[in-house]
Structures are given as structure tokens and as C-alpha cells.
Design a protein around this motif. Structure first.
Motif, PDB file in Angstrom:
ATOM      1  N   ARG A  16       0.822  -1.211   0.000  1.00 57.40           N
ATOM      2  CA  ARG A  16       0.000   0.000   0.000  1.00 57.40           C
ATOM      3  C   ARG A  16       0.862   1.270   0.000  1.00 57.40           C
ATOM      4  NH1 ARG A  16      -2.899  -3.355   3.954  1.00 57.40           N
ATOM      5  NH2 ARG A  16      -4.867  -4.046   3.006  1.00 57.40           N
ATOM      6  N   ALA A  17       2.160   1.115   0.264  1.00 58.70           N
ATOM      7  CA  ALA A  17       3.081   2.253   0.274  1.00 58.70           C
ATOM      8  C   ALA A  17       4.334   1.886  -0.507  1.00 58.70           C
ATOM      9  CB  ALA A  17       3.419   2.638   1.712  1.00 58.70           C
ATOM     10  N   PRO A  18       4.204   1.568  -1.797  1.00 53.61           N
ATOM     11  CA  PRO A  18       5.341   1.034  -2.562  1.00 53.61           C
ATOM     12  C   PRO A  18       6.487   2.035  -2.727  1.00 53.61           C
ATOM     13  CG  PRO A  18       3.488   1.510  -4.011  1.00 53.61           C
ATOM     14  CD  PRO A  18       2.973   1.637  -2.620  1.00 53.61           C
ATOM     15  N   THR A  19       6.176   3.302  -2.888  1.00 53.04           N
ATOM     16  CA  THR A  19       7.237   4.302  -3.072  1.00 53.04           C
ATOM     17  C   THR A  19       8.085   4.415  -1.816  1.00 53.04           C
ATOM     18  OG1 THR A  19       5.881   5.561  -4.632  1.00 53.04           O
ATOM     19  CG2 THR A  19       7.712   6.729  -3.568  1.00 53.04           C
ATOM     20  N   CYS A  67       8.423   2.241   0.648  1.00 49.01           N
ATOM     21  CA  CYS A  67       9.160   1.009   0.952  1.00 49.01           C
ATOM     22  C   CYS A  67      10.314   0.790  -0.029  1.00 49.01           C
ATOM     23  CB  CYS A  67       8.213  -0.187   0.967  1.00 49.01           C
ATOM     24  SG  CYS A  67       7.147  -0.203   2.439  1.00 49.01           S
ATOM     25  N   ALA A  68      10.157   1.257  -1.263  1.00 48.91           N
ATOM     26  CA  ALA A  68      11.271   1.155  -2.215  1.00 48.91           C
ATOM     27  C   ALA A  68      12.431   2.045  -1.763  1.00 48.91           C
ATOM     28  CB  ALA A  68      10.805   1.556  -3.601  1.00 48.91           C
ATOM     29  N   LEU A  69      12.117   3.217  -1.254  1.00 55.35           N
ATOM     30  CA  LEU A  69      13.159   4.107  -0.737  1.00 55.35           C
ATOM     31  C   LEU A  69      13.794   3.516   0.517  1.00 55.35           C
ATOM     32  CD1 LEU A  69      11.251   7.455  -1.267  1.00 55.35           C
ATOM     33  CD2 LEU A  69      13.421   6.844  -2.356  1.00 55.35           C
ATOM     34  N   LEU A  70      12.975   2.926   1.361  1.00 53.71           N
ATOM     35  CA  LEU A  70      13.494   2.335   2.596  1.00 53.71           C
ATOM     36  C   LEU A  70      14.399   1.137   2.313  1.00 53.71           C
ATOM     37  CD1 LEU A  70      10.261   2.498   4.769  1.00 53.71           C
ATOM     38  CD2 LEU A  70      12.371   3.763   5.188  1.00 53.71           C
ATOM     39  N   ALA A  71      14.210   0.492   1.189  1.00 57.20           N
ATOM     40  CA  ALA A  71      15.054  -0.656   0.835  1.00 57.20           C
ATOM     41  C   ALA A  71      16.523  -0.272   0.731  1.00 57.20           C
ATOM     42  CB  ALA A  71      14.568  -1.279  -0.471  1.00 57.20           C
ATOM     43  N   GLN A  72      16.787   1.021   0.547  1.00 56.20           N
ATOM     44  CA  GLN A  72      18.168   1.498   0.489  1.00 56.20           C
ATOM     45  C   GLN A  72      18.739   1.762   1.876  1.00 56.20           C
ATOM     46  OE1 GLN A  72      19.379   1.422  -2.631  1.00 56.20           O
ATOM     47  NE2 GLN A  72      17.289   0.752  -3.133  1.00 56.20           N
ATOM     48  N   LEU A  73      17.955   1.457   2.914  1.00 58.82           N
ATOM     49  CA  LEU A  73      18.362   1.716   4.297  1.00 58.82           C
ATOM     50  C   LEU A  73      18.354   0.433   5.119  1.00 58.82           C
ATOM     51  CD1 LEU A  73      16.590   5.078   5.183  1.00 58.82           C
ATOM     52  CD2 LEU A  73      18.955   4.536   5.740  1.00 58.82           C
ATOM     53  N   PRO A  74      19.231  -0.524   4.843  1.00 59.85           N
ATOM     54  CA  PRO A  74      19.214  -1.789   5.590  1.00 59.85           C
ATOM     55  C   PRO A  74      19.473  -1.612   7.080  1.00 59.85           C
ATOM     56  CG  PRO A  74      21.195  -1.611   4.226  1.00 59.85           C
ATOM     57  CD  PRO A  74      20.280  -0.513   3.793  1.00 59.85           C
ATOM     58  N   ALA A  75      20.171  -0.538   7.487  1.00 57.18           N
ATOM     59  CA  ALA A  75      20.383  -0.305   8.919  1.00 57.18           C
ATOM     60  C   ALA A  75      19.062  -0.077   9.642  1.00 57.18           C
ATOM     61  CB  ALA A  75      21.299   0.903   9.132  1.00 57.18           C
ATOM     62  N   SER A  76      18.043   0.328   8.874  1.00 54.81           N
ATOM     63  CA  SER A  76      16.712   0.525   9.447  1.00 54.81           C
ATOM     64  C   SER A  76      15.818  -0.687   9.217  1.00 54.81           C
ATOM     65  CB  SER A  76      16.064   1.772   8.848  1.00 54.81           C
ATOM     66  OG  SER A  76      14.769   1.965   9.367  1.00 54.81           O
ATOM     67  N   THR A  77      15.740  -1.137   7.967  1.00 57.40           N
ATOM     68  CA  THR A  77      14.800  -2.218   7.655  1.00 57.40           C
ATOM     69  C   THR A  77      15.208  -3.551   8.276  1.00 57.40           C
ATOM     70  OG1 THR A  77      15.947  -2.668   5.570  1.00 57.40           O
ATOM     71  CG2 THR A  77      14.108  -1.111   5.506  1.00 57.40           C
ATOM     72  N   SER A  78      16.496  -3.707   8.617  1.00 57.70           N
ATOM     73  CA  SER A  78      16.956  -4.950   9.248  1.00 57.70           C
ATOM     74  C   SER A  78      17.086  -4.817  10.764  1.00 57.70           C
ATOM     75  CB  SER A  78      18.309  -5.363   8.670  1.00 57.70           C
ATOM     76  OG  SER A  78      19.329  -4.458   9.098  1.00 57.70           O
ATOM     77  N   CYS A  79      16.673  -3.677  11.305  1.00 58.31           N
ATOM     78  CA  CYS A  79      16.860  -3.426  12.740  1.00 58.31           C
ATOM     79  C   CYS A  79      15.901  -4.293  13.553  1.00 58.31           C
ATOM     80  CB  CYS A  79      16.647  -1.954  13.049  1.00 58.31           C
ATOM     81  SG  CYS A  79      16.936  -1.528  14.792  1.00 58.31           S
ATOM     82  N   LEU A  80      16.448  -5.287  14.218  1.00 60.36           N
ATOM     83  CA  LEU A  80      15.632  -6.226  14.990  1.00 60.36           C
ATOM     84  C   LEU A  80      15.012  -5.585  16.219  1.00 60.36           C
ATOM     85  CD1 LEU A  80      18.045  -9.314  14.905  1.00 60.36           C
ATOM     86  CD2 LEU A  80      16.004  -8.933  13.493  1.00 60.36           C
ATOM     87  N   ARG A  81      15.503  -4.417  16.580  1.00 61.86           N
ATOM     88  CA  ARG A  81      15.005  -3.737  17.774  1.00 61.86           C
ATOM     89  C   ARG A  81      14.307  -2.426  17.424  1.00 61.86           C
ATOM     90  NH1 ARG A  81      18.839  -5.083  22.991  1.00 61.86           N
ATOM     91  NH2 ARG A  81      18.468  -7.336  22.868  1.00 61.86           N
ATOM     92  N   GLY A  82      13.614  -2.410  16.283  1.00 63.49           N
ATOM     93  CA  GLY A  82      12.973  -1.169  15.897  1.00 63.49           C
ATOM     94  C   GLY A  82      11.808  -1.363  14.952  1.00 63.49           C
TER      95      GLY A  82
END
Length: 375
Positions: free
Chosen positions: A259-262, A264-279
Motif C-alpha cells: 500500500r506504500a510502494p514508493t 518502501c522502495a526508498l526504505l530498501a536502500q536503508l538496511p540499517a533501518s529495515t533490518s533493525c531487529l530492535r525497531g
């Protein structure tokens, strides 16, 4: 992983041995040995997450030691560990009928009242009595956190500050303001951070550059009923505060990202955020006349960024982190450490909308990031 599986297997074998021993019941004349076996069995079951199995062992100990409050307090503690607050309140209430001055039972009862009903005035004397007793079973960071929160929500800020100072002196918290519970020692700690200090400044700036596209996507979702959900952690004092999650504990929420493809596509460039197990990564929509209680995030292992999407009244909104304050300006991105106490006021008349993204603390190594448990 193999070591962990082997360790759990050994614990399960120990549990079965304890159960066989305890099944002899009255044939075991040594009360101390019976108690020790029961308590060790319960400890193992708690560690393994088998709280339901532990209940039968609790009942054996309560039956064996009917004139002691401690076995009952251990039962309510197991319910507390499994977040069964209704059972905590019931067991603690029954314990207090026989032992009205038992500090641990008072603590458990106060915690249950606070969380179940939000009746801070009723919970306060129970929590205060328990913490001040300094009895075994009452001196943990979480309990100080609960009492401090109760005092703050009753407007007793000086007493809350004094309590937090006591807890920090006891090393329960990193500091008076930084009261997170799941911490890695030695990480840099301060309320606000410069982008250049995060280690991912270029990626954050790229996200900021696209703030209008992200805003349009968030507003489209907000205008459709049923997507945003009310804040669910009992942090809101007044007003209306809703959220729409995109990532949680390092996992992409696929239905929401569709529902928010744009965004999430931008966030894909931020693995420090998208892979953060504590966030988390989420849209946060706050309506006018909203106040969020002072609170601390659970861990010092992350930092939090706010990308401001809609903020037409910056002079009427405020974020306090520790003893520092700032507000939101559209298109602005700032970073703070949410393990420090923070509080929000929206005294305006219009929507404030931000994208919240947590990301790994830059001082953590890759190995630490992989091995930390999710929160």
C-alpha cells in the motif's frame, strides 16, 4: 544455534527429572529438597517459555507450604512473565488477604492494577510500599520504571525524578533520563544526534529528498479508513494518535508495503533501518490537542529518525528529549535517541504527520546486530 538447541534439550531433560522427583509428593520428607527441586523446575520452565507447565509445579509448592506467601508470589510472578495480568491481579489479591503487608504481593497487585485499568492513584501505594521495602523480589529496573511512570502520570514529577535518581544510583538505568531496559554497555548516548554521526547520513538525506512523495503516499493511506491503527502502548494521555507500520523487528510487513510502494522502495536502500531487529518503521499521524506521556524506548541499541511530512503549526508542537526540546518543520529530518525520556505535545488545530524510522546504533558491530534478540 546447535549449542542453543543442545542447551534447551538438556534443560528439558532436567525438567522431566524434576517432575518425576516431585511426583513422589508426600513420600519426600525433606522439605528443603522438595522446595529446591520445585523452584529449579519452575526456573527452567520459565526460561523455556513453558509457563503453563510451570503452573502445576507452583500448585505443588503452594500445597506443600500453605503458611508461606512466597510460593504464591512465585505463581503471580510466572503469570507476570507471561503477561497474564488478570491472573496476576487475582493471585496477588488472594495473597494479600492473608499477608496484607507482603511487599512482593503488593508489587504484583500494583503492577496489574496499573496496566489493566490505568488507575494510577490506586496502584501507587502498592508500588511505592514494595519499592521502598527493598525486599528481595522488589528491586528490578522494570519495577522502578513502573513506579516512576505512575508518579509522572499523577503529576508528581519531583518524586519521579528522585526515584529515577535512586534507580540510576543502583545501576538499574544508564542515567536518570536514559531508562531503557535492554542495553549494550558502552554505546554513545545523547538525546539528539547530527545526521553526520549516524553512519547512514547519505541514505537519510536521500529519503529526505523524497519527502513529498512519501507524504503523498501517507496522506492517501490516512484518507482511507481502516489502515492507520490507534497507538497501542498506553502512551497517549489525550487526543488522537495513529500509526501505520511498514517494518517491525527487521521484518517487512508485505501487505502494508504494497500500500506504500514508493516509501518502501526508498526504505530498501536503508538496511540499517529495515533490518533493525530492535525497531520499527511507521507513519505516525497525530491529531490536534494530543499529549503523549513521558516515556523511554526499550533499548539503547537503536536511534530514531523523524522525517516530517505534514507540520503546518510548528510553533504549537513540541518534542522533548531529556531536557532538550525541538519541533517539526515540513521536509525536515532529525535524529534522537528514544531510550532517553521523551514527551510530545500537539497544541495546534491540524494534523501532524511524520515517518518514524529506527535504525541500528552506529557503535554496534555487524556481529552484535546479527546476534541481538528482537524487541
Amino acid at each position: 544455534m546447535a549449542d542453543a538447541r543442545r542447551s534447551n534439550q538438556l534443560l528439558q531433560e532436567a525438567v522431566e527429572s524434576y517432575k518425576r522427583y516431585l511426583a513422589f509428593g508426600e513420600l519426600i520428607s525433606n522439605h528443603s529438597e522438595f522446595r529446591a527441586a520445585g523452584e529449579r523446575c519452575i526456573q527452567h520452565l520459565r526460561f523455556l517459555g513453558y509457563t503453563q507447565q510451570a503452573l502445576a509445579i507452583h500448585e505443588l509448592l503452594i500445597e506443600r507450604f500453605p503458611e508461606e506467601a512466597q510460593p504464591r508470589n512465585q505463581l503471580s510472578l510466572s503469570y507476570l512473565m507471561s503477561n497474564n495480568l488478570a491472573k496476576v491481579q487475582h493471585v496477588a489479591s488472594e495473597t494479600l488477604k492473608r499477608w496484607p503487608n507482603d511487599a512482593v504481593a503488593q508489587l504484583h497487585f500494583g503492577l496489574a492494577v496499573k496496566q489493566l485499568s490505568g488507575d494510577y492513584a490506586r496502584a501507587l501505594p502498592y508500588l511505592q510500599y514494595a519499592i521502598d521495602s527493598e525486599e528481595v523480589g522488589t528491586q528490578e529496573a522494570y519495577f522502578y520504571l513502573a513506579l516512576g511512570e505512575t508518579l509522572q502520570r499523577l503529576g508528581r514529577h519531583t518524586e519521579a525524578w528522585q526515584l529515577h535518581q535512586r534507580a540510576a544510583n543502583k545501576m538499574f538505568f544508564p542515567s536518570v533520563y536514559q531508562r531503557s531496559l535492554y542495553n549494550v554497555p558502552g554505546l554513545r548516548a545523547k538525546p539528539f544526534w547530527q545526521l553526520a554521526e549516524t553512519g547512514i547520513a547519505a541514505h537519510l538525506e536521500q529519503l529526505q529528498h523524497n519527502w513529498r512523495a512519501i507524504r503523498n503516499e501517507a496522506l492517501s493511506l490516512l484518507n482511507k479508513r481502516g489502515h492507520f491503527r490507534p497507538e497501542a502502548e498506553q502512551l497517549r494521555d489525550t487526543g488522537n494518535w495513529q500509526q501505520f507500520e511498514l517494518f517491525s523487528q527487521g521484518k517487512r510487513l508485505h501487505a502494508n508495503c504494497q500500500r506504500a510502494p514508493t516509501t518502501c522502495a526508498l526504505l530498501a536502500q536503508l538496511p540499517a533501518s529495515t533490518s533493525c531487529l530492535r525497531g520499527q518503521v511507521k507513519f505516525s499521524a497525530m491529531q490536534a490537542q494530543t499529549h503523549v506521556w513521558p516515556h523511554c524506548g526499550p533499548t539503547n541499541c537503536r536511534l530514531r529518525a523523524h522525517l516530517t511530512l505534514v507540520a503546518p503549526e510548528p510553533q504549537l508542537t513540541s518534542l522533548r528529549v531529556a531536557d532538550q526540546q525541538r519541533t517539526w518543520h515540513e521536509g525536515d529530518l532529525f535524529v534522537f535517541d528514544d531510550s532517553f525520556e521523551h514527551e510530545v505535545w500537539h497544541n495546534g488545530t491540524q494534523l501532524r504527520l511524520v515517518l518514524i524510522l529506527d535504525f541500528w546504533h552506529p557503535d554496534l558491530s555487524e556481529t552484535q546486530r546479527r546476534n541481538l534478540s528482537p524487541i
